[in-house]
Design an enzyme around this catalytic site. Structure first.
Site, mmCIF file in Angstrom:
data_model
loop_
_atom_site.group_PDB
_atom_site.id
_atom_site.type_symbol
_atom_site.label_atom_id
_atom_site.label_comp_id
_atom_site.label_asym_id
_atom_site.label_seq_id
_atom_site.Cartn_x
_atom_site.Cartn_y
_atom_site.Cartn_z
ATOM 1 N N GLU A 81 -1.441 -10.434 -5.860
ATOM 2 C CA GLU A 81 -1.437 -11.247 -7.079
ATOM 3 C C GLU A 81 -0.685 -10.540 -8.204
ATOM 4 O OE1 GLU A 81 -3.952 -10.403 -5.117
ATOM 5 O OE2 GLU A 81 -5.685 -11.702 -5.401
ATOM 6 N N CYS A 112 -9.295 -9.793 -6.759
ATOM 7 C CA CYS A 112 -10.140 -8.684 -7.216
ATOM 8 C C CYS A 112 -10.250 -8.711 -8.741
ATOM 9 C CB CYS A 112 -9.579 -7.353 -6.722
ATOM 10 S SG CYS A 112 -8.195 -6.723 -7.685
ATOM 11 N N GLU A 155 0.831 -1.206 0.000
ATOM 12 C CA GLU A 155 0.000 0.000 0.000
ATOM 13 C C GLU A 155 0.867 1.258 0.000
ATOM 14 O OE1 GLU A 155 -2.882 -0.605 3.131
ATOM 15 O OE2 GLU A 155 -3.853 -2.207 1.988
HETATM 16 N N1 THU Z 1 -5.856 -7.137 -1.888
HETATM 17 C C1 THU Z 1 -4.985 -8.005 -2.485
HETATM 18 O O1 THU Z 1 -3.760 -7.826 -2.397
HETATM 19 N N2 THU Z 1 -5.497 -9.056 -3.168
HETATM 20 C C2 THU Z 1 -6.811 -9.395 -3.203
HETATM 21 O O2 THU Z 1 -7.172 -10.400 -3.778
HETATM 22 C C3 THU Z 1 -7.802 -8.547 -2.530
HETATM 23 C C4 THU Z 1 -7.294 -7.261 -1.983
HETATM 24 C C5 THU Z 1 -5.298 -6.037 -1.101
HETATM 25 C C6 THU Z 1 -5.459 -4.654 -1.667
HETATM 26 C C7 THU Z 1 -5.378 -3.805 -0.425
HETATM 27 O O3 THU Z 1 -4.018 -3.573 -0.111
HETATM 28 C C8 THU Z 1 -5.974 -4.679 0.659
HETATM 29 O O4 THU Z 1 -5.933 -6.006 0.159
HETATM 30 C C9 THU Z 1 -7.400 -4.325 1.033
HETATM 31 O O5 THU Z 1 -8.205 -4.251 -0.083
#
Ligand code: THU
Length: 143
Positions: A55, A91, A44
């Site tokens: 991913e 996602c 982040e």
């Molecule tokens: N996130 C992922 O890294 N992969 C996923 O499959 C779902 C969401 C992360 C993005 C963000 O840093 C945090 O999870 C919350 O959405």
């Protein structure tokens, strides 16, 4: 490399997540068809949209190292500081990035929130998808 082993690599990669804003940590492990594995975690940023999912971190690492042929990805995510995993399917943005390289039967494992992982194919998670072949008028998958 078994599915369980790949999933455990995703859990390990989750430990390297940088997620101070969502406090939701995710790890991924990508198995290439040549047997090599690339891991990734979510990363982040104080400028929120600049963050990256686990991913896509793993996929971009692999592509940048010359790999474009993938067999399976495992994803493990949950609240920071807890070993318990949530249901964490990839996602939509990550599904589309997988679509660029993967076959319809590319396997996606993700933590199911019940102490195990669920298994789907890319065609399951991204039906009627837009991919590279659409740009040249070739037939895609999921039609
Ligand atoms: N996130 C992922 O890294 N992969 C996923 O499959 C779902 C969401 C992360 C993005 C963000 O840093 C945090 O999870 C919350 O959405």
């Amino acid at each position: 490399m078994t599915e369980q082993e790949l999933f455990e690599l995703a859990i390990g990669a989750r430990g390297r997540s940088y997620a101070p804003y969502s406090e939701f940590t995710v790890g991924a492990a990508l198995l290439c068809t040549d047997g090599t594995v690339f891991t990734g975690c979510n990363i982040e940023n104080a400028s929120y949209p600049m963050g990256m999912c686990a991913e896509r971190t793993a996929i971009f690492k692999a592509v940048s190292e010359g790999k474009r042929s993938f067999r399976m990805i495992a994803v493990a995510g949950g609240p920071a500081g807890q070993s318990a995993l949530s249901c964490c399917p990839p996602c939509g943005a990550c599904r589309q990035v997988m679509r660029e390289y993967a076959d319809p039967d590319f396997i996606i494992l993700f933590s199911d929130g019940e102490g195990d992982f669920a298994e789907r194919t890319l065609a399951d998670l991204l039906p009627d998808s837009f991919g590279p072949e659409a740009l040249s008028g070739r037939k895609g998958f999921s039609h």
